[in-house]
Design a protein around this motif. Structure first.
Motif, short mmCIF file in Angstrom:
data_model
loop_
_atom_site.label_atom_id
_atom_site.label_comp_id
_atom_site.label_asym_id
_atom_site.label_seq_id
_atom_site.Cartn_x
_atom_site.Cartn_y
_atom_site.Cartn_z
N THR A 134 0.84 -1.19 0.00
CA THR A 134 0.00 0.00 0.00
C THR A 134 0.88 1.24 0.00
O THR A 134 1.85 1.32 0.75
CB THR A 134 -0.91 0.00 1.25
N SER A 135 0.53 2.21 -0.84
CA SER A 135 1.25 3.49 -0.86
C SER A 135 0.72 4.37 0.25
O SER A 135 -0.49 4.40 0.52
CB SER A 135 1.05 4.19 -2.20
N TYR A 136 1.62 5.11 0.88
CA TYR A 136 1.26 6.04 1.93
C TYR A 136 1.79 7.42 1.59
O TYR A 136 2.88 7.55 1.03
CB TYR A 136 1.84 5.60 3.28
N ARG A 137 1.01 8.44 1.95
CA ARG A 137 1.48 9.81 1.78
C ARG A 137 1.85 10.37 3.16
O ARG A 137 1.25 10.02 4.18
CB ARG A 137 0.44 10.68 1.08
N LEU A 138 2.79 11.24 3.14
CA LEU A 138 3.31 11.85 4.35
C LEU A 138 2.45 13.01 4.79
O LEU A 138 2.02 13.82 3.98
CB LEU A 138 4.73 12.34 4.08
N ASN A 139 2.20 13.10 6.09
CA ASN A 139 1.60 14.30 6.67
C ASN A 139 2.76 15.20 7.07
O ASN A 139 3.35 15.04 8.15
CB ASN A 139 0.72 13.95 7.87
N ASP B 111 10.40 10.86 12.63
CA ASP B 111 9.06 10.62 13.17
C ASP B 111 8.07 11.05 12.09
O ASP B 111 7.89 12.25 11.85
CB ASP B 111 8.87 11.42 14.46
N ALA B 112 7.45 10.07 11.43
CA ALA B 112 6.59 10.37 10.29
C ALA B 112 5.19 9.83 10.50
O ALA B 112 5.01 8.66 10.85
CB ALA B 112 7.19 9.76 9.02
N ASN B 113 4.21 10.68 10.29
CA ASN B 113 2.81 10.27 10.29
C ASN B 113 2.38 10.13 8.84
O ASN B 113 2.55 11.06 8.04
CB ASN B 113 1.95 11.30 11.03
N ILE B 114 1.84 8.97 8.50
CA ILE B 114 1.52 8.67 7.12
C ILE B 114 0.08 8.18 6.98
O ILE B 114 -0.48 7.63 7.94
CB ILE B 114 2.51 7.64 6.52
N GLU B 115 -0.49 8.37 5.80
CA GLU B 115 -1.86 7.95 5.53
C GLU B 115 -1.91 7.19 4.22
O GLU B 115 -1.26 7.57 3.24
CB GLU B 115 -2.77 9.19 5.44
N ALA B 116 -2.67 6.10 4.20
CA ALA B 116 -2.80 5.30 2.99
C ALA B 116 -3.45 6.12 1.89
O ALA B 116 -4.39 6.89 2.14
CB ALA B 116 -3.64 4.05 3.27
N THR B 117 -2.98 5.97 0.67
CA THR B 117 -3.53 6.74 -0.45
C THR B 117 -4.61 5.99 -1.20
O THR B 117 -5.34 6.60 -1.98
CB THR B 117 -2.42 7.11 -1.45
N GLY B 118 -4.72 4.68 -0.99
CA GLY B 118 -5.71 3.91 -1.74
C GLY B 118 -6.79 3.32 -0.88
O GLY B 118 -6.78 3.37 0.31
#
Length: 194
Positions: free
Chosen positions: A23-28, A187-194
């Motif tokens: 799964t691809s994730y985008r960075l906040n 320290d990265a918060n990430i969210e799924a793009t799909g």
């Protein structure tokens, strides 16, 4: 966010069929940062570098196949002291005008003893800093959002901890004042793009 309220992910807890492929994730970017710690004349000091871009692929059924490609803009590096910030970005340390971006590209993820990321996982890769590329290794942690269901991987927090030898990257300025070892935490918060 308290760590005791965050459940560490493990392979046994993330084998949901809806997440069967990478799964691809985008960075906040607003809540993600790189913190570094250096020692100036015996006193530890912290600074930050904002994460500029991140390409993250996480495979919950095969975490060892996950990848990360993270870029930071060293021109925006900061410390708590203006003179230290300017020295950091100078030609003899980060050479920020000549090499504005630092980049980490993962090459290997190793899980803990029982195949769990919560039991001592590491991520290895290549760090490019000042135009010099060297291998680095980070301890890795991956967390779900507090209160989320065991199979809800839509929002994750990734924490990487390690250190570099700045001389390996020819960042040798102010050696009489600043220790050679620099600790790094991503320290990265990430969210799924799909």
């Amino acid at each position: 966010m308290h760590r005791r309220h965050i459940l560490a992910l493990g392979l046994a807890a993330i084998a949901a069929p809806t997440w069967a492929a990478p799964t691809s994730y985008r960075l906040n970017g607003a809540t993600s940062t790189i913190t570094y710690t250096f020692t100036l004349e015996g006193t530890p000091l912290n600074g930050t570098v904002p994460i500029d871009r991140a390409d993250l692929q996480i495979d919950p059924n095969n975490l060892e196949a996950s990848t990360a490609d993270v870029t930071a803009d060293v021109r925006r590096a900061r410390t708590g002291l203006i003179f230290a910030t300017e020295a950091l970005k100078s030609r003899s340390v980060l050479a920020a005008d000549d090499f504005p971006l630092a980049r980490f590209q993962s090459t290997k993820v190793t899980l803990g003893a029982r195949g769990r990321i919560s039991e001592g996982a590491t991520i290895e890769g290549m760090l490019t800093l000042r135009g010099v590329t060297k291998p680095v290794r980070f301890d890795a942690q991956l967390f779900r959002a507090p209160g989320s269901a065991a199979d809800d991987l839509s929002a994750l927090r990734v924490i990487l901890n390690g250190s570099i030898n700045r001389a390996d990257f020819d960042a040798v300025g102010y050696a009489d004042l600043v220790d050679n070892t620099v600790a790094i935490e991503i320290d990265a918060n990430i969210e799924a793009t799909g």
